[in-house]
Design a protein around this motif. Structure first.
Motif, PDB file in Angstrom:
ATOM      1  N   ASN A 160       0.805  -1.226   0.000  1.00  0.00           N
ATOM      2  CA  ASN A 160       0.000   0.000   0.000  1.00  0.00           C
ATOM      3  C   ASN A 160       0.838   1.277   0.000  1.00  0.00           C
ATOM      4  O   ASN A 160       0.296   2.365  -0.185  1.00  0.00           O
ATOM      5  CB  ASN A 160      -0.946   0.017   1.212  1.00  0.00           C
ATOM      6  CG  ASN A 160      -2.076  -0.970   1.039  1.00  0.00           C
ATOM      7  OD1 ASN A 160      -2.476  -1.257  -0.087  1.00  0.00           O
ATOM      8  ND2 ASN A 160      -2.576  -1.522   2.127  1.00  0.00           N
ATOM      9  N   SER A 188      -0.198   5.109  -0.261  1.00  0.00           N
ATOM     10  CA  SER A 188      -0.153   5.874   0.998  1.00  0.00           C
ATOM     11  C   SER A 188       1.164   6.620   1.177  1.00  0.00           C
ATOM     12  O   SER A 188       1.232   7.630   1.878  1.00  0.00           O
ATOM     13  CB  SER A 188      -0.341   4.935   2.191  1.00  0.00           C
ATOM     14  OG  SER A 188       0.789   4.074   2.322  1.00  0.00           O
ATOM     15  N   ARG A 219      -2.262   1.657   6.458  1.00  0.00           N
ATOM     16  CA  ARG A 219      -2.552   1.672   5.018  1.00  0.00           C
ATOM     17  C   ARG A 219      -1.299   1.957   4.215  1.00  0.00           C
ATOM     18  O   ARG A 219      -0.361   2.542   4.718  1.00  0.00           O
ATOM     19  CB  ARG A 219      -3.616   2.725   4.710  1.00  0.00           C
ATOM     20  CG  ARG A 219      -4.954   2.386   5.320  1.00  0.00           C
ATOM     21  CD  ARG A 219      -6.034   3.241   4.693  1.00  0.00           C
ATOM     22  NE  ARG A 219      -6.015   4.607   5.215  1.00  0.00           N
ATOM     23  CZ  ARG A 219      -6.716   5.006   6.291  1.00  0.00           C
ATOM     24  NH1 ARG A 219      -7.463   4.138   6.939  1.00  0.00           N
ATOM     25  NH2 ARG A 219      -6.673   6.252   6.701  1.00  0.00           N
TER      26      ARG A 219
END
Ligand code: IPD
Ligand code: CA
Ligand code: CA
Ligand code: CA
Length: 267
Positions: free
Chosen positions: A235, A239, A267
């Motif tokens: 991620n 992010s 995240r």
């Protein structure tokens, strides 16, 4: 050499020379603020213009994503150049000689070519996917630490994202009890290149932008290092929450960070 690497190196050196020249003439540097604690100079913009000009000459159809210009769509959306013309602007403004030019080429979302250039030390970090990472032509292998014991970790403070101050400090405190020491160099692209070179054993930062890490990520990976988000996934691509280091160090960092993560940092 990979043809796109040739162009990326040419552009990085040209921009790096401009930055180094302006470092010597601080009166010619005009700094302004883009947002809270977020600075830009005329040199960032001019360096970016030079880079884009060089890429456009060889690859007019490619898409370019650059920090100061945003997305410049080309007819070929599948090939994207991701550019940070000056990574470490705050250092540059303060005349702290540690900053870089970062250029990556992504093909269908996967980074194929990467350059991070430090103009003050004339250090050129490069990588082509599947062909290893190099510093001025010499192969890089990363650190061989077995765990956090004795390691030097790099990080960047979330100075634009102060809502993360508390979990960030808690993560640093926890890691600090296990590593030897921390560095905050002020250029995330160089932090990742230094992971590749084994100059630091690990690195983490919250909320980086694609141009901060696109090139450094490939250089780190091609040195045998691991790059992931704070839970070990992918991620970080969206992010910007990024951990990098030799695989054993990353494993130990993730285990140490786990209990300190806020929901946003998972995240
Ligand atoms: C910054 C540097 C810094 C990092 C910041 C970045 P810039 O990039 O990489 O080390 O801590 O998160 O924004 O703005 O100097 O290109
Ligand atoms: Ca910036
Ligand atoms: Ca940057
Ligand atoms: Ca920048």
């Amino acid at each position: 050499m990979h043809p796109m690497l040739t162009i990326a190196v040419r552009a990085a050196r040209k921009a790096g020379n401009l930055i180094a020249k302006n470092y010597e003439t601080p009166d010619a540097v005009e700094a302004s603020q883009k947002g809270s604690n977020d600075f830009v100079t005329n040199v960032d913009k001019e360096a970016e213009r030079l880079i884009i000009e060089i890429i456009r000459k060889s690859y007019p159809q490619h898409t370019i994503v650059a920090e100061e210009s945003g997305e410049l769509a080309g007819t070929e959306q599948d090939v994207q150049w991701v550019i940070d013309p000056l990574d470490g602007t705050s250092n540059f403004i303060k005349r702290l000689p540690h900053f870089s030019v970062s250029i990556a080429v992504r093909v269908k979302g996967r980074t194929e070519v990467a350059v991070v250039y430090d103009p003050m030390r004339n250090e050129l970090f490069t990588a082509v996917r599947g062909q290893g990472a190099q510093l001025n032509g010499y192969r890089l292998r990363g650190s061989n630490a077995r765990d956090l014991d004795g390691t030097i970790l790099a990080t960047g403070f979330p100075f634009k994202l102060k809502q993360h101050a508390t979990p960030y400090i808690n993560i640093v405190a926890k890691l600090f009890t296990q590593c030897a020491d921390f560095r905050r160099t002020g250029s995330a692209a160089l932090d990742l290149a230094y992971v590749a070179a084994g100059r630091v054993d690990g690195f983490f930062e919250i909320g980086l932008k694609p141009w901060d890490f696109a090139a450094g990520e490939l250089i780190a990976r091609e040195s045998g290092s691991l790059v992931c988000d704070f839970t070990g996934g992918h991620n970080h691509l969206t992010s910007g929450n990024i951990v990098a280091g030799n695989p054993r160090v990353v494993k130990a960092m993730l285990a140490t960070m786990r209990d300190e993560l806020s929901e946003a940092l998972k995240r």
